[in-house]
Scaffold this motif. Structure first.
Motif, PDB file in Angstrom:
ATOM      1  N   GLY A   1      31.015  -5.767  49.791  1.00  0.00           N
ATOM      2  CA  GLY A   1      32.031  -4.756  49.530  1.00  0.00           C
ATOM      3  C   GLY A   1      31.888  -4.150  48.147  1.00  0.00           C
ATOM      4  N   ALA A   2      31.625  -4.983  47.149  1.00  0.00           N
ATOM      5  CA  ALA A   2      31.446  -4.494  45.783  1.00  0.00           C
ATOM      6  C   ALA A   2      30.251  -3.554  45.706  1.00  0.00           C
ATOM      7  N   LYS A   3      29.182  -3.889  46.409  1.00  0.00           N
ATOM      8  CA  LYS A   3      27.998  -3.034  46.400  1.00  0.00           C
ATOM      9  C   LYS A   3      28.258  -1.718  47.130  1.00  0.00           C
ATOM     10  N   VAL A   4      29.033  -1.765  48.202  1.00  0.00           N
ATOM     11  CA  VAL A   4      29.376  -0.536  48.925  1.00  0.00           C
ATOM     12  C   VAL A   4      30.191   0.386  48.021  1.00  0.00           C
ATOM     13  N   VAL A   5      31.181  -0.177  47.324  1.00  0.00           N
ATOM     14  CA  VAL A   5      32.011   0.620  46.412  1.00  0.00           C
ATOM     15  C   VAL A   5      31.157   1.168  45.272  1.00  0.00           C
TER      16      VAL A   5
ATOM     17  N   ALA B   1      39.012   5.495  46.606  1.00  0.00           N
ATOM     18  CA  ALA B   1      38.713   4.870  45.314  1.00  0.00           C
ATOM     19  C   ALA B   1      38.146   5.906  44.346  1.00  0.00           C
ATOM     20  N   ALA B   2      37.227   6.739  44.804  1.00  0.00           N
ATOM     21  CA  ALA B   2      36.636   7.762  43.941  1.00  0.00           C
ATOM     22  C   ALA B   2      37.693   8.766  43.493  1.00  0.00           C
ATOM     23  N   THR B   3      38.549   9.175  44.403  1.00  0.00           N
ATOM     24  CA  THR B   3      39.610  10.130  44.071  1.00  0.00           C
ATOM     25  C   THR B   3      40.569   9.528  43.052  1.00  0.00           C
ATOM     26  N   TYR B   4      40.963   8.276  43.282  1.00  0.00           N
ATOM     27  CA  TYR B   4      41.850   7.592  42.336  1.00  0.00           C
ATOM     28  C   TYR B   4      41.213   7.560  40.945  1.00  0.00           C
TER      29      TYR B   4
END
Length: 141
Positions: A22-26, A123-126
């Motif tokens: 998940g961390a790598k995907v983010v 996440a990117a928008t935030y």
């Protein structure tokens, strides 16, 4: 001044949790959204995370916690950021974090928590909004 400045984000996996998909995907999604991403790898201590964030002059730290120790690690990172006079770094997180812990994390200063099913675009928008607001407040935008 910051028109061409890229948002710098450190993604970290604190503790003994060895699952980092998940961390790598983010991290990849934020990179694809135009941000500069530093991934610290597995089994990081709060001290290692904060030290890397300060050295790399990041705008935000994203903690991925699946182990159930999220309260400990977020609290420790927030405390160390204050001690380093680096509380201007935005902290956000993701992972298996119960809804009942979200208010306490917000009180600690954690900006946003993305639980399973959240989109990477959210996440990117935030981060774009939070970092731009921080830059404006600091007179950098």
């Amino acid at each position: 001044m910051t028109q061409d400045r890229r948002i710098r984000v450190l993604i970290a996996k604190p503790g003994m949790d060895g699952h980092d998909r998940g961390a790598k995907v983010v991290a990849r999604a934020l990179r694809d959204a135009g941000m500069e991403v530093i991934y610290t790898g597995l089994r990081q201590t709060a001290e290692m995370i904060v030290s890397a964030a300060v050295q790399e002059d990041v705008d935000a730290i994203g903690l991925s916690v699946l182990s159930g120790a999220h309260m400990h690690y977020f609290r420790e990172v927030m405390t160390l950021l204050r001690e380093q006079d680096a509380q201007d770094i935005i902290v956000f997180g993701g992972g298996i974090i119960p809804d009942q812990d979200l208010p306490t994390l917000a009180e600690l200063g954690v900006g946003r928590v993305f639980t399973p099913g959240a989109s990477t675009e959210d996440a990117a928008t935030y981060l774009r909004g939070a970092v731009q607001a921080r830059w404006q407040a600091q007179g950098e935008a």
